[in-house]
Design an enzyme around this catalytic site. Sequence first.
Site, PDB file in Angstrom:
ATOM      1  N   CYS A  72      40.370 -57.053  42.578  1.00  0.00           N
ATOM      2  CA  CYS A  72      41.227 -56.207  41.765  1.00  0.00           C
ATOM      3  C   CYS A  72      40.948 -56.364  40.278  1.00  0.00           C
ATOM      4  O   CYS A  72      41.823 -56.759  39.503  1.00  0.00           O
ATOM      5  CB  CYS A  72      42.677 -56.522  42.086  1.00  0.00           C
ATOM      6  SG  CYS A  72      42.996 -56.306  43.835  1.00  0.00           S
ATOM      7  N   GLU A  73      39.709 -56.136  39.883  1.00  0.00           N
ATOM      8  CA  GLU A  73      39.327 -56.152  38.465  1.00  0.00           C
ATOM      9  C   GLU A  73      38.221 -55.136  38.285  1.00  0.00           C
ATOM     10  O   GLU A  73      37.286 -55.100  39.091  1.00  0.00           O
ATOM     11  CB  GLU A  73      38.729 -57.516  38.073  1.00  0.00           C
ATOM     12  CG  GLU A  73      39.673 -58.639  38.216  1.00  0.00           C
ATOM     13  CD  GLU A  73      39.701 -59.544  37.003  1.00  0.00           C
ATOM     14  OE1 GLU A  73      38.923 -59.315  36.055  1.00  0.00           O
ATOM     15  OE2 GLU A  73      40.517 -60.471  37.026  1.00  0.00           O
ATOM     16  N   TYR A  86      28.252 -63.864  32.720  1.00  0.00           N
ATOM     17  CA  TYR A  86      27.094 -63.873  31.810  1.00  0.00           C
ATOM     18  C   TYR A  86      26.294 -62.585  31.841  1.00  0.00           C
ATOM     19  O   TYR A  86      25.170 -62.573  31.341  1.00  0.00           O
ATOM     20  CB  TYR A  86      26.082 -64.979  32.169  1.00  0.00           C
ATOM     21  CG  TYR A  86      26.571 -66.281  32.704  1.00  0.00           C
ATOM     22  CD1 TYR A  86      27.467 -67.048  31.978  1.00  0.00           C
ATOM     23  CD2 TYR A  86      26.074 -66.770  33.903  1.00  0.00           C
ATOM     24  CE1 TYR A  86      27.871 -68.286  32.467  1.00  0.00           C
ATOM     25  CE2 TYR A  86      26.470 -68.003  34.386  1.00  0.00           C
ATOM     26  CZ  TYR A  86      27.375 -68.761  33.667  1.00  0.00           C
ATOM     27  OH  TYR A  86      27.759 -69.968  34.133  1.00  0.00           O
ATOM     28  N   GLU A 124      15.766 -82.391  35.467  1.00  0.00           N
ATOM     29  CA  GLU A 124      16.948 -82.094  36.290  1.00  0.00           C
ATOM     30  C   GLU A 124      17.058 -80.613  36.636  1.00  0.00           C
ATOM     31  O   GLU A 124      17.987 -79.937  36.212  1.00  0.00           O
ATOM     32  CB  GLU A 124      18.207 -82.502  35.513  1.00  0.00           C
ATOM     33  CG  GLU A 124      18.231 -83.938  35.051  1.00  0.00           C
ATOM     34  CD  GLU A 124      19.415 -84.250  34.134  1.00  0.00           C
ATOM     35  OE1 GLU A 124      19.922 -83.342  33.451  1.00  0.00           O
ATOM     36  OE2 GLU A 124      19.822 -85.407  34.105  1.00  0.00           O
ATOM     37  N   PRO A 125      16.131 -80.074  37.429  1.00  0.00           N
ATOM     38  CA  PRO A 125      16.249 -78.655  37.775  1.00  0.00           C
ATOM     39  C   PRO A 125      17.350 -78.414  38.812  1.00  0.00           C
ATOM     40  O   PRO A 125      17.526 -79.216  39.726  1.00  0.00           O
ATOM     41  CB  PRO A 125      14.883 -78.337  38.378  1.00  0.00           C
ATOM     42  CG  PRO A 125      14.401 -79.641  38.936  1.00  0.00           C
ATOM     43  CD  PRO A 125      14.959 -80.715  38.034  1.00  0.00           C
ATOM     44  N   ARG A 173      28.872 -64.560  38.455  1.00  0.00           N
ATOM     45  CA  ARG A 173      27.877 -64.615  37.380  1.00  0.00           C
ATOM     46  C   ARG A 173      27.692 -63.309  36.608  1.00  0.00           C
ATOM     47  O   ARG A 173      27.560 -63.352  35.379  1.00  0.00           O
ATOM     48  CB  ARG A 173      26.543 -65.132  37.919  1.00  0.00           C
ATOM     49  CG  ARG A 173      26.697 -66.512  38.575  1.00  0.00           C
ATOM     50  CD  ARG A 173      25.387 -67.107  39.017  1.00  0.00           C
ATOM     51  NE  ARG A 173      24.566 -67.435  37.892  1.00  0.00           N
ATOM     52  CZ  ARG A 173      23.458 -66.797  37.548  1.00  0.00           C
ATOM     53  NH1 ARG A 173      23.009 -65.814  38.286  1.00  0.00           N
ATOM     54  NH2 ARG A 173      22.797 -67.145  36.488  1.00  0.00           N
TER      55      ARG A 173
HETATM   56  C1  PLP Z   1      23.461 -77.588  34.659  1.00  0.00           C
HETATM   57  C2  PLP Z   1      22.654 -78.764  34.307  1.00  0.00           C
HETATM   58  C3  PLP Z   1      21.365 -78.903  34.809  1.00  0.00           C
HETATM   59  C4  PLP Z   1      20.689 -77.851  35.656  1.00  0.00           C
HETATM   60  O1  PLP Z   1      20.570 -76.628  35.022  1.00  0.00           O
HETATM   61  P1  PLP Z   1      19.710 -75.463  35.743  1.00  0.00           P
HETATM   62  O2  PLP Z   1      19.784 -74.341  34.807  1.00  0.00           O
HETATM   63  O3  PLP Z   1      20.396 -75.186  37.033  1.00  0.00           O
HETATM   64  O4  PLP Z   1      18.347 -76.017  35.953  1.00  0.00           O
HETATM   65  C5  PLP Z   1      20.674 -80.058  34.511  1.00  0.00           C
HETATM   66  N1  PLP Z   1      21.225 -81.026  33.743  1.00  0.00           N
HETATM   67  C6  PLP Z   1      22.469 -80.920  33.228  1.00  0.00           C
HETATM   68  C7  PLP Z   1      23.018 -82.018  32.407  1.00  0.00           C
HETATM   69  C8  PLP Z   1      23.226 -79.792  33.491  1.00  0.00           C
HETATM   70  O5  PLP Z   1      24.442 -79.685  32.978  1.00  0.00           O
END
Ligand code: PLP
Length: 444
Positions: free
Chosen positions: A371-372, A344, A301-302, A340
């Site tokens: 304004c931060e 982070y 899941e990228p 971001r």
């Molecule tokens: C956020 C997330 C991803 C993707 O993460 P990346 O860092 O964008 O690759 C895949 N699976 C799940 C369950 C997530 O919460």
Amino acid sequence: MTTVHDPTALTGTAELSVWPASTTEPPHGDLTVGGVPLAEIADRFGTPVYVLDEAEVRDRCRTYLDAFPDTEVLYAAKAFLCRAMAHWMDEEGLGLDVCSAGELELAVSTGFPAGRIVLHGNAKSPRDLDTALRLGVGRIVIDSPAEIARLAAAVGPDGHQKVMVRVVPGISAGGHEKIRTGTDDQKFGLSISDGYAQHAITRILDQPQLELTGLHCHLGSQITSVKPYLVAVRRMVGLMSRLYEQHGLVLPELDLGGGHGIAYRPGEGALDLTALARRIRAELADACATAGLPVPRLIIEPGRAIAGPAGIAVYRVLSVKHTGDHVFVAVDGGMSDNPRPALYGVRYAPRLIGRRSAAERARVTVVGRHCEAGDVLAADAELPADTRPGDLLAVPVAGAYHLSMASDYNLVGRPPVVAVRDGLARLLVRRESLEDIRSRDVGL
Ligand SMILES: *Cc1c(COP(=O)(O)O)cnc(C)c1O
């Protein structure tokens, strides 16, 4: 001001290493992406503006499919989703991973096949589950014990739904504490070590309308080494083996989530996808052989690694302020379109575009207009010392987790998204107007 004495040190192709492959540097100092000069996009669509290189997105999808044959590749929509993006993923043969009724409904209503979508979420609302069942989502990933009975009731005794279980393998990986999700004692998933995962699986097996197709884990984000994924494979197969012994259960799928790290600045490392694919497959084959289990079909899941490097944020400089040791270059966007760095501590390498400067480079802090004091876009950036109001700055690797996390802070309105391809620019998402904001404000 600290100046960097070799003005040529970071120019040339090395500096473009984190830009889309289509990027060119014509002699007058502008940059083109997808065949379109970025300064022209700024003139035509205004600033701030987000540019998305369609070919780069598609190439990254193909790289995944080539590196991971026989694997289901799901794009994590939360990185960035709009209708065009859903179409590109569909055309490239990827599935989708969504986390809400909103992401799900946007994708399905533009024609994305619901059966190729997986719904995640540590706290799914009744609306999330109802939408998923109504639209016929492919799989729902169970993340807490309470979800099992709720889902089974919603599916009904005659219904049927494929599910997976989000397992916490107890691995610490990822670019920042706030994006590590594979460790015990955080809000996601069910832990192997305390037995919650096994317990939840037993309960799912008691619900005949729920079909458990596999285990899922997602270790975290911005992971740049292969090792944590290999440890995850071992632990997941270990659990699969125990489930086989206890229940005779053979799970056909294994979802290893996303989190593949990318370079945000020249010289930074990215996860090597070819090595990742090869070593995961070898580890999986070996672990399954040892356990006497058939090798499950792999799912990944990228999100960031598909969308991130294809996007560029373009801002206009509004002011340049010298204070003590610092130079603050302030632009017309900031934490409302890119939270971001504040969340982070992510670091970026912005670049002057639209003109060529012969000035030596200076170390500056690129800040937003909000304004931060924490509204910093790029600490320790290197820009020409003559950077001045009216100049354009472009921030590469801006395609993931910028606009999807954008806010209406200070009511500046969220920026538009412009796709570039083959020398043409087209608007995908228009700029948010005051009229948009005012139309939601219905009370008095
Ligand atoms: C956020 C997330 C991803 C993707 O993460 P990346 O860092 O964008 O690759 C895949 N699976 C799940 C369950 C997530 O919460």
